[in-house]
Scaffold this motif. Sequence first.
Motif: not given
Length: 635
Positions: A600-613
């Motif tokens: 779950a932590r890595e999934s949130e990390l990926m989603t947050g990074s995509m949103a920022a980019l």
Amino acid sequence: MSDTRAFQVDLHGVVDLLARHLYSGERVYLRELMQNGVDAITARRGLDPEAPSTVRIRPLPGGALAVTDSGVGLTAAEAEELLATVGRSSKRDVDLGLARQEYLGQFGIGLLSAFMVADRIELTSRSARDPRAPAVRWTGHADGSYQLVELDPTASAAVPVGSTVLLRPRRDAEHWLEVGTVVALAEEFGSLLPVELSVEVPLDESAPAGDPGRPDAPEPRPGHLWRRISERDLPWRVEHPDDGRRTAELTRYCERALGFTPLAAIDLDVPLAGVSGVAYVLPSAVPPGGSGAHRVYLKRMLLGTRVDGLLPEWAFFVRCVIDASGLRPTASREQLYTDEVLLATQEALADGIRSWLLRTLESGSGQAAQFVRTHHLAVRSLALTDDTMLDLAARILPYETTDGMLTLDEVAAQHGTVVYAATLEEYKRIAPVARAQGMAVVNAGYVYDSDLLERLARRRPGTVRPLAAGDIAQVLSPVPPERELATWDAVAAGNAVLADQDCELVLRTFEPAELPAVLLHDRDGDHQRALRRTQEEADDLWGDVLSGFAEPVAARHLVLNDAAPVVRDLLAAPRGEVFDAGLRSLYVSALLLAGEPLRARESELMTGSMAALLRAGLAGTTRPTTDDDAEEDHR
């Protein structure tokens, strides 16, 4: 004072107990009747070796069934002793000479099993021991009562030596006595019996008539014929003019009995236990631990089609058909009783199959190649406990490596040392880099492979070892000092971004340039991280216990490839949200490349990074002006 009384036996209860808890079901009734007939024939041949050996089964109009044997027969006194009391079969069989090792079962309890399908059993018998004794008729009923009478001289003369059992079916069991069912049961249980076993069938039966039997066989009823069920010899004991003909006949027997065309047939022979037979190699792969059930005959009567425990677990690639005279059955006579004889037999059978396997694989023949393609898991399984097979497996089994498909001996010959990745995830993580650098790594992530390589490492110290983090680190070229100085601040900022991921950032140069990052870590570090996660999720008491096993955790290394354009662009970017998101994206990509699941932590990390980019990419764009917009502005 108290008097002594006998127990009253409820025959219905005893039959129910037999059907539900001793036997597998009603189908065994015919096996028990055939078994009684064979034993009676064996007893008669002890008196007269030239006596006929026949068991004839005749379905009758109205649903009745007659089973006739040319056995020793019974006098009135013997019938009274054998059939009057339930539960004393062993003693009575000894007294009447029916309990020697060559007999299959116990007459009284076998006859009783017929009550599972019949309400009435009628036994007509004439003795071979006392030809002057009159024939007898015993009639037993499901309510526990019976009648026993001696026939008059005229009727006795018409009864041949031997016995006939006549069954009248219960109202709910008629189908068990029908012609088709009787033929199927006779073929299943009695196809290898050492007597002439025949069933009377209608002429319009589609099945062939087979061997017509002895010249003195009774005439079949009009519109019927005798169909021989039993074979004259065990299929693997039949003499053939050459090996090719024998192999073809054994293959045909396997197709009939087991339902598949085998890759090979292995002769089995354990004379001390009276065991002989064939192990057939399955034509397709089966999973390890799959059913190892085998077809077992006891004194040529079928014991069971799914007898377990006959071979070791590694021999899951064969199915056996054996006949045994020295093994003991369980009470139900559907499995083998475990004793010293069975254990010794199991070892002897395993040795026979192992010898064939070693001989075949060492031959390098086409059959060996086909076996390896189909049953390589069996070779791996045996190699875990057998040094000879372990050395052979290293020589013949192909493995996935970063140099292509090679055997372990080929890897050792080309590279000096066999380095293996113990898990599929570990192999996927390092394979691109190792392949680009010409480093050979063996994938040991499939069934048995890791344990097999670990055992081979103990057998060949110094030439086989697991992959270590340093193996990859040494093929990653450090960047020039001036480049390291120029990126110092960016790497330090990246370490701060990934600190909560137990990850340390390292900058190196390696091939292929299309690979921007790889994640390196070792088993001990992974174990400690898993332990720490469990400790955090556990309650206070269990967490305190786990804390005693915790050790300092070595950080994983996210190695950035300075040869990759995307990495150089990222390191040159200003610090901020885009830099952080880009670095986290590379980290998640490296996780996926390693084959690790995203928590779950890595999934949130990926989603947050995509949103920022995505926000950064859209921030400088404007929507084109249209005529409607101009008119709105004018208003």
